[in-house]
Enzyme design. Sequence first.
Site, PDB file in Angstrom:
ATOM      1  N   TYR A   1      82.506  62.055   2.064  1.00 52.87           N
ATOM      2  CA  TYR A   1      82.871  61.253   3.231  1.00 52.87           C
ATOM      3  C   TYR A   1      84.391  61.127   3.297  1.00 52.87           C
ATOM      4  O   TYR A   1      85.049  60.833   2.284  1.00 52.87           O
ATOM      5  CB  TYR A   1      82.224  59.854   3.164  1.00 52.87           C
ATOM      6  CG  TYR A   1      80.714  59.960   3.299  1.00 52.87           C
ATOM      7  CD1 TYR A   1      80.115  60.023   4.556  1.00 52.87           C
ATOM      8  CD2 TYR A   1      79.905  60.091   2.168  1.00 52.87           C
ATOM      9  CE1 TYR A   1      78.734  60.193   4.683  1.00 52.87           C
ATOM     10  CE2 TYR A   1      78.522  60.265   2.291  1.00 52.87           C
ATOM     11  CZ  TYR A   1      77.950  60.310   3.564  1.00 52.87           C
ATOM     12  OH  TYR A   1      76.602  60.493   3.691  1.00 52.87           O
ATOM     13  N   SER A   2      84.941  61.358   4.487  1.00 54.98           N
ATOM     14  CA  SER A   2      86.392  61.212   4.680  1.00 54.98           C
ATOM     15  C   SER A   2      86.764  59.745   4.518  1.00 54.98           C
ATOM     16  O   SER A   2      86.066  58.866   5.042  1.00 54.98           O
ATOM     17  CB  SER A   2      86.793  61.628   6.090  1.00 54.98           C
ATOM     18  OG  SER A   2      86.322  62.908   6.390  1.00 54.98           O
TER      19      SER A   2
ATOM     20  N   GLU B   1      88.894  69.920   9.199  1.00 53.90           N
ATOM     21  CA  GLU B   1      87.797  69.444   8.339  1.00 53.90           C
ATOM     22  C   GLU B   1      86.621  69.112   9.248  1.00 53.90           C
ATOM     23  O   GLU B   1      86.609  68.077   9.915  1.00 53.90           O
ATOM     24  CB  GLU B   1      88.222  68.204   7.549  1.00 53.90           C
ATOM     25  CG  GLU B   1      87.222  67.851   6.479  1.00 53.90           C
ATOM     26  CD  GLU B   1      87.901  67.118   5.341  1.00 53.90           C
ATOM     27  OE1 GLU B   1      88.414  67.779   4.422  1.00 53.90           O
ATOM     28  OE2 GLU B   1      87.935  65.881   5.410  1.00 53.90           O
TER      29      GLU B   1
ATOM     30  N   CYS C   1      89.012  67.058  13.100  1.00 52.74           N
ATOM     31  CA  CYS C   1      88.016  66.518  12.170  1.00 52.74           C
ATOM     32  C   CYS C   1      86.796  66.031  12.935  1.00 52.74           C
ATOM     33  O   CYS C   1      86.917  65.376  13.971  1.00 52.74           O
ATOM     34  CB  CYS C   1      88.625  65.362  11.362  1.00 52.74           C
ATOM     35  SG  CYS C   1      87.557  64.821  10.014  1.00 52.74           S
TER      36      CYS C   1
ATOM     37  N   TYR D   1      82.236  69.225   9.734  1.00 51.75           N
ATOM     38  CA  TYR D   1      81.011  69.181   8.926  1.00 51.75           C
ATOM     39  C   TYR D   1      79.803  69.050   9.802  1.00 51.75           C
ATOM     40  O   TYR D   1      79.926  68.817  10.992  1.00 51.75           O
ATOM     41  CB  TYR D   1      81.084  68.032   7.910  1.00 51.75           C
ATOM     42  CG  TYR D   1      81.618  66.732   8.461  1.00 51.75           C
ATOM     43  CD1 TYR D   1      80.779  65.830   9.106  1.00 51.75           C
ATOM     44  CD2 TYR D   1      82.981  66.402   8.329  1.00 51.75           C
ATOM     45  CE1 TYR D   1      81.271  64.629   9.603  1.00 51.75           C
ATOM     46  CE2 TYR D   1      83.474  65.205   8.832  1.00 51.75           C
ATOM     47  CZ  TYR D   1      82.620  64.330   9.467  1.00 51.75           C
ATOM     48  OH  TYR D   1      83.105  63.140   9.954  1.00 51.75           O
TER      49      TYR D   1
END
Length: 400
Positions: free
Chosen positions: A180-181, A398, A358, A400
């Site tokens: 998790y960011s 980034e 992101c 996901y």
Amino acid sequence: MYSSSTAAGNRLYVYEVVGLSQNGNTDSLDYSIRQSGSVFFTVPYSRMNQEMRRISRLGGKIVSIKPLNGIAPVQISADRSPAPQVIAEPPKVQEKTPAKAMTQAKEKTEIPVNLYRPNNPFIGKCIENYSLVGEGGIGIVQHLTFDLSAGNLHYLEGQSIGIIPPGTDANGKPHKLRLYSIASTRHGDKLDDKTVSLCVRQLEYQHPETNETVYGVCSTYLCNLEVGADVAITGPVGKEMLLPEDEDATIIMMATGTGIAPFRAFLWRMFKEQHEDYKFKGLAWLIFGVPKTANILYKEELEKIAAEFPDNFRLTYAISREQQNSEGGRMYIQHRVAENADEIWNLLQKPNTHAYMCGLKGMEDGIDQALSGAAAKNGAEWSAYQKQLKKEHRWHVETY
Ligand code: FAD
């Protein structure tokens, strides 16, 4: 530290340290008195956390911290590893740093990586877990904060941590960690260097064959976590999304959904905190894609910063189910990027412009397409140009 070179920033503290290797590299510390196994260091307030980490790396344990002028010391339990987040007396007022301090040479920030691994995770406590989605919004997204004060977990803006959900998977093996960011700055939401925060969306989807609703293991665990519960944390990890130290940089941030997490940390560092060695004077531009207004995560915080720093922060939303693009379809992030492509292209020509992306994996193609036109108008080919930006560490992704 978020102090400036105020009276607090210049104050000196004495650390009593035990267990320090005599051969360790202690050269930057004022290494003054020794007695019965203890070593005493005099440290300016502005370097306290840095020296705590250094002492920790050298194998030392800080047993007390006291101001040089002799007020009661802060006692640190000797039966645990040094707690680098302990601050003896944080400054009460945040004043502007005089110009002189800004000319001082900056120290290179170390990037902490894998301080805690899956076989020996840090056990943090959940101290906050609240909803970020307004009424009528889609899905569940929570802001969680964990207490780190019992260990040595520290991190930089743009890094991620791992969470190991309890229990076992379908094969009876312990669950693997999920990344998790980090949504907070290195100083944490409480500005005391003792917490880390996340922004987590509960994964929910229809099983393609059975059509049953499936909920993600770790995201469901986190979204339902009780305040006071223990959480197994690993990391930190990640060097891709770090914020440059250049105070004059242009930072273009493109986020979808929980992809806002690292950018919240950036914006807090740029605009909400006061630092001795980082005073953002450049341009930050956030282009944020969400389905509905009620899904604008951290809406109030973002809009407050936009109102207070109109010359340095630009906020652009793409609200897919409420706004239309120029062709009458839903407004996704790539449409906002396309609308602003010429300006983004021009900004990218400056060597201190960094672009960050992101969030959802699918966002990359649309953004590439949106910027291809602007590149072509300028006689460039976007994919080759982007490759160059990546090589210069100015294009950060980034997803996901
Ligand atoms: P799991 O139980 O692991 O289920 C996931 C699996 O479900 C997938 O592997 C896939 O097999 C299946 N699946 C998922 N969707 C579908 C679908 N539509 N149809 C069919 N099958 C499907 N998440 C956040 O919420 N916030 C963050 O800040 C964040 N940061 C991240 C940073 C990085 C670097 C990375 C790599 C990921 C990040 N994530 C973030 C995602 C996070 O790591 C997890 O992947 C996410 O929470 C889901 O984990 P889970 O355990 O809930 O789901």
